[in-house]
Design a protein around this motif. Structure first.
Motif, PDB file in Angstrom:
ATOM      1  N   ARG A 234      33.375  42.790  38.382  1.00  0.00           N
ATOM      2  CA  ARG A 234      34.405  43.013  39.138  1.00  0.00           C
ATOM      3  C   ARG A 234      34.022  44.054  40.147  1.00  0.00           C
ATOM      4  NH1 ARG A 234      39.423  42.171  36.165  1.00  0.00           N
ATOM      5  NH2 ARG A 234      40.239  44.343  37.068  1.00  0.00           N
ATOM      6  N   ILE A 235      33.037  44.971  39.780  1.00  0.00           N
ATOM      7  CA  ILE A 235      32.729  46.113  40.605  1.00  0.00           C
ATOM      8  C   ILE A 235      31.925  45.655  41.810  1.00  0.00           C
ATOM      9  CG2 ILE A 235      30.924  48.124  40.757  1.00  0.00           C
ATOM     10  CD1 ILE A 235      33.382  48.654  39.315  1.00  0.00           C
ATOM     11  N   GLU A 236      31.308  44.364  41.567  1.00  0.00           N
ATOM     12  CA  GLU A 236      30.530  43.652  42.635  1.00  0.00           C
ATOM     13  C   GLU A 236      31.401  42.984  43.569  1.00  0.00           C
ATOM     14  OE1 GLU A 236      27.787  41.487  40.308  1.00  0.00           O
ATOM     15  OE2 GLU A 236      26.325  43.393  39.777  1.00  0.00           O
ATOM     16  N   GLY A 237      32.771  42.671  43.220  1.00  0.00           N
ATOM     17  CA  GLY A 237      33.680  41.983  43.972  1.00  0.00           C
ATOM     18  C   GLY A 237      33.671  40.331  43.571  1.00  0.00           C
ATOM     19  N   LYS A 238      33.310  40.223  42.578  1.00  0.00           N
ATOM     20  CA  LYS A 238      33.120  38.698  42.265  1.00  0.00           C
ATOM     21  C   LYS A 238      34.395  38.016  41.640  1.00  0.00           C
ATOM     22  CE  LYS A 238      28.286  38.712  41.682  1.00  0.00           C
ATOM     23  NZ  LYS A 238      27.071  38.598  40.544  1.00  0.00           N
ATOM     24  N   ASP A 239      35.348  39.018  41.420  1.00  0.00           N
ATOM     25  CA  ASP A 239      36.695  38.468  40.984  1.00  0.00           C
ATOM     26  C   ASP A 239      37.529  37.983  42.089  1.00  0.00           C
ATOM     27  OD1 ASP A 239      39.383  38.278  40.136  1.00  0.00           O
ATOM     28  OD2 ASP A 239      38.746  39.138  38.376  1.00  0.00           O
ATOM     29  N   PRO A 240      37.916  36.890  42.040  1.00  0.00           N
ATOM     30  CA  PRO A 240      38.506  35.969  43.365  1.00  0.00           C
ATOM     31  C   PRO A 240      39.791  37.034  43.636  1.00  0.00           C
ATOM     32  CG  PRO A 240      38.874  34.515  41.390  1.00  0.00           C
ATOM     33  CD  PRO A 240      37.970  35.890  41.176  1.00  0.00           C
ATOM     34  N   LEU A 241      40.462  37.463  42.721  1.00  0.00           N
ATOM     35  CA  LEU A 241      41.783  38.384  42.963  1.00  0.00           C
ATOM     36  C   LEU A 241      41.653  39.133  44.274  1.00  0.00           C
ATOM     37  CD1 LEU A 241      44.868  38.763  42.039  1.00  0.00           C
ATOM     38  CD2 LEU A 241      44.039  40.648  40.710  1.00  0.00           C
ATOM     39  N   THR A 242      40.690  39.624  44.198  1.00  0.00           N
ATOM     40  CA  THR A 242      40.220  40.882  45.638  1.00  0.00           C
ATOM     41  C   THR A 242      39.409  40.435  46.722  1.00  0.00           C
ATOM     42  OG1 THR A 242      38.521  41.832  44.278  1.00  0.00           O
ATOM     43  CG2 THR A 242      40.537  42.773  43.888  1.00  0.00           C
ATOM     44  N   GLY A 244      36.665  39.197  47.322  1.00  0.00           N
ATOM     45  CA  GLY A 244      35.204  39.915  47.609  1.00  0.00           C
ATOM     46  C   GLY A 244      35.178  41.424  47.612  1.00  0.00           C
ATOM     47  N   ARG A 245      36.373  41.908  47.519  1.00  0.00           N
ATOM     48  CA  ARG A 245      36.514  43.715  47.512  1.00  0.00           C
ATOM     49  C   ARG A 245      35.933  43.937  45.928  1.00  0.00           C
ATOM     50  NH1 ARG A 245      41.515  43.340  50.737  1.00  0.00           N
ATOM     51  NH2 ARG A 245      40.982  44.245  52.870  1.00  0.00           N
ATOM     52  N   PRO A 246      35.264  45.180  46.024  1.00  0.00           N
ATOM     53  CA  PRO A 246      35.024  45.926  44.500  1.00  0.00           C
ATOM     54  C   PRO A 246      36.432  46.106  43.965  1.00  0.00           C
ATOM     55  CG  PRO A 246      33.573  46.948  46.334  1.00  0.00           C
ATOM     56  CD  PRO A 246      34.417  45.995  47.178  1.00  0.00           C
ATOM     57  N   MET A 247      36.229  45.875  42.711  1.00  0.00           N
ATOM     58  CA  MET A 247      37.500  45.872  41.780  1.00  0.00           C
ATOM     59  C   MET A 247      37.444  46.782  40.562  1.00  0.00           C
ATOM     60  SD  MET A 247      39.245  42.300  40.362  1.00  0.00           S
ATOM     61  CE  MET A 247      40.941  42.304  39.805  1.00  0.00           C
ATOM     62  N   GLU A 248      38.554  47.382  40.367  1.00  0.00           N
ATOM     63  CA  GLU A 248      38.431  48.482  39.252  1.00  0.00           C
ATOM     64  C   GLU A 248      38.208  47.752  37.813  1.00  0.00           C
ATOM     65  OE1 GLU A 248      42.395  50.310  39.079  1.00  0.00           O
ATOM     66  OE2 GLU A 248      41.455  52.017  40.129  1.00  0.00           O
ATOM     67  N   THR A 249      37.580  48.233  36.700  1.00  0.00           N
ATOM     68  CA  THR A 249      37.281  47.619  35.588  1.00  0.00           C
ATOM     69  C   THR A 249      38.564  47.129  34.993  1.00  0.00           C
ATOM     70  OG1 THR A 249      37.556  49.794  34.462  1.00  0.00           O
ATOM     71  CG2 THR A 249      35.228  49.201  35.427  1.00  0.00           C
ATOM     72  N   ARG A 250      38.626  46.477  33.899  1.00  0.00           N
ATOM     73  CA  ARG A 250      39.683  46.071  33.127  1.00  0.00           C
ATOM     74  C   ARG A 250      40.490  47.051  32.608  1.00  0.00           C
ATOM     75  NH1 ARG A 250      42.702  43.351  32.227  1.00  0.00           N
ATOM     76  NH2 ARG A 250      42.590  42.227  30.335  1.00  0.00           N
ATOM     77  N   CYS A 251      39.831  48.147  31.914  1.00  0.00           N
ATOM     78  CA  CYS A 251      40.589  49.355  31.127  1.00  0.00           C
ATOM     79  C   CYS A 251      41.326  50.137  32.227  1.00  0.00           C
ATOM     80  CB  CYS A 251      39.618  50.058  30.587  1.00  0.00           C
ATOM     81  SG  CYS A 251      38.272  50.933  31.428  1.00  0.00           S
ATOM     82  N   MET A 252      40.656  50.305  33.490  1.00  0.00           N
ATOM     83  CA  MET A 252      41.482  50.968  34.589  1.00  0.00           C
ATOM     84  C   MET A 252      42.526  50.050  34.966  1.00  0.00           C
ATOM     85  SD  MET A 252      39.225  53.670  34.786  1.00  0.00           S
ATOM     86  CE  MET A 252      37.580  53.955  34.118  1.00  0.00           C
ATOM     87  N   ALA A 253      42.306  49.040  35.292  1.00  0.00           N
ATOM     88  CA  ALA A 253      43.396  48.163  35.992  1.00  0.00           C
ATOM     89  C   ALA A 253      44.581  47.905  34.953  1.00  0.00           C
ATOM     90  CB  ALA A 253      42.987  46.745  36.405  1.00  0.00           C
ATOM     91  N   ALA A 254      44.398  47.888  33.870  1.00  0.00           N
ATOM     92  CA  ALA A 254      45.542  47.593  32.598  1.00  0.00           C
ATOM     93  C   ALA A 254      46.339  48.905  32.270  1.00  0.00           C
ATOM     94  CB  ALA A 254      45.008  47.124  31.396  1.00  0.00           C
TER      95      ALA A 254
END
Length: 403
Positions: A234-242, A244-254
């Motif tokens: 997620r930090i590397e931006g591999k989650d399609p939701l964002t 390509g942008r770096p994304m918060e970890t699971r614990c942070m986002a929840a």
């Protein structure tokens, strides 16, 4: 041993490897004052990373109740006793904003204590017994009472407890990395995330022993150690939701309490994480005296005894709580970004709004302005904007009885 600079301690200290800092360091801030211990963060991590056989005891993210809770039990008390028997001595008469913002720590770190004791390992530590891993919510909601016959009132409650949110600190000087005889643990140069190469790990548990926060965990089924990986895909931006942008970890986002802000510690003074930690000094490290320079920071709870908080977060506690109680205009705006987006915010901008309220708080004048704070992504594009006063949306009466 080499000499490295630890800015949490305000001095140089001994560490087995040379100082090497990433251009930007994975970091996060937790506002303890807002946590309700719902454990949503805990279960988000558990369901993502540690749901397999042999991982039953692994809670990479957990929320503890202080002063009696801990996972494993009494992890901090036992480690404090290993360094100067828990003494927490600081020289605070002279400070340097960059090199020693909290003063100078005069006690031993876990690395220096090991060298003095000549115990043939890089850091003092211990391996928890199996029974200490049995209850991640041990001591939950158990309060300490200093004056049981009196009512509680601010600034310090006579009956008190608070929740502390814990995960791997991805330290600048990790105890686990120093301890590993296989050199299976490494710190990524691009973001400072600390990982275990499980192909090299042989399960010696030196990382478990010498991490003062007890966040590497041994898995008996595979005979290797595992730990929080900072959700690096997620930090590397591999989650399609964002996209390509770096994304918060699971614990942070929840986090439903909006107590978390995760990003990078870098040289940009308009990065909200950097500003709150290095410039405003509102967020403090957990047990800085351990010497690992942890990169998870906390806004301390305003109701707990200051002496206890100073031991846990260092000498910057009083100043931090005063700032939290009567926030400046910029501080309030930056704190409004907590949990406003899953994308990591790299920079903020404040658009000034009208004054909507003023009062006196603890003898100090407080003015509230309905400013707009804007968060920008790594590419400089706007990803979120919010106002200080949350907008109110009134539902159309015709929909009141609809399903």
């Amino acid at each position: 041993m080499t000499l490295v600079h630890n800015w949490h301690l305000g001095r140089r200290m001994e560490y087995p490897y040379f100082e090497s800092r990433p251009k930007r360091q994975f970091a996060a801030i937790f506002n303890i004052n807002r946590c309700i211990a719902c454990q949503t963060c805990t279960m988000a991590c558990k369901s993502a990373w540690t749901y397999n056989k042999g991982q039953e005891h692994m809670w990479w993210n957990n929320v503890e109740t202080k002063p009696y809770g801990g996972y494993p039990q009494s992890w901090d008390v036992k480690t404090l006793k290993l360094i100067d028997n828990g003494e927490n001595t600081w020289y605070t008469d002279e400070k340097d904003e960059k090199l020693s913002p909290y003063g100078v720590y005069e006690g031993d770190t876990i690395f220096e204590a090991a060298a003095k004791k000549n115990i043939n390992q890089w850091a003092v530590g211990y391996i928890p017994e199996d029974k200490e891993w049995r209850a991640p919510n041990f001591g939950e909601d158990v309060a300490k009472s200093n004056k049981p016959d009196e009512y509680s009132s601010l600034p310090e409650h006579s009956r008190w407890f608070f929740y502390i949110q814990r995960l791997c600190n991805h330290c600048t000087y990790p105890g686990c990395l120093a301890a590993c005889p296989r050199k299976a643990i490494y710190k990524r140069k691009e973001d400072g995330i600390v990982l275990i190469d499980q192909k090299r790990c042989r399960g010696y548990r030196k990382c478990v022993e010498q991490c003062p926060y007890k966040k590497p965990m041994y898995r008996g089924l595979t005979r290797v150690s595992e730990k929080c990986i900072a959700c690096y895909p997620r930090i590397e931006g591999k989650d399609p939701l964002t996209k390509g942008r770096p994304m918060e970890t699971r614990c942070m986002a929840a986090c439903v309490g909006q107590i978390r802000l995760q990003g990078f510690l870098d040289d940009n003074p308009k990065n909200p994480v950097t500003w709150l930690i290095r410039h405003d000094k509102l967020a403090l490290p957990l047990y800085p005296q351990f010497g690992t320079e942890p990169n998870i920071y906390y806004i301390p709870p305003r109701w707990a005894p200051r002496s206890y908080l100073r031991q846990m977060f260092g000498p910057g506690v009083d100043e931090a709580i005063d700032k939290f109680m009567v926030p400046s205009r910029e501080r309030l705006a930056v704190m409004s970004l907590f949990r406003m987006t899953q994308s990591i915010i790299f920079e903020y901008k404040i658009e000034e709004g009208p004054k909507v309220f003023e009062t006196m708080i603890h003898g100090k004048k407080f003015e509230l302005y309905n400013d707009t704070v804007i968060g920008y992504g790594e590419d400089g594009q706007e990803i979120v904007r919010t106002t200080i006063e949350e907008p109110v949306h009134i539902r159309d009466p015709k929909h009141y009885n609809s399903i």
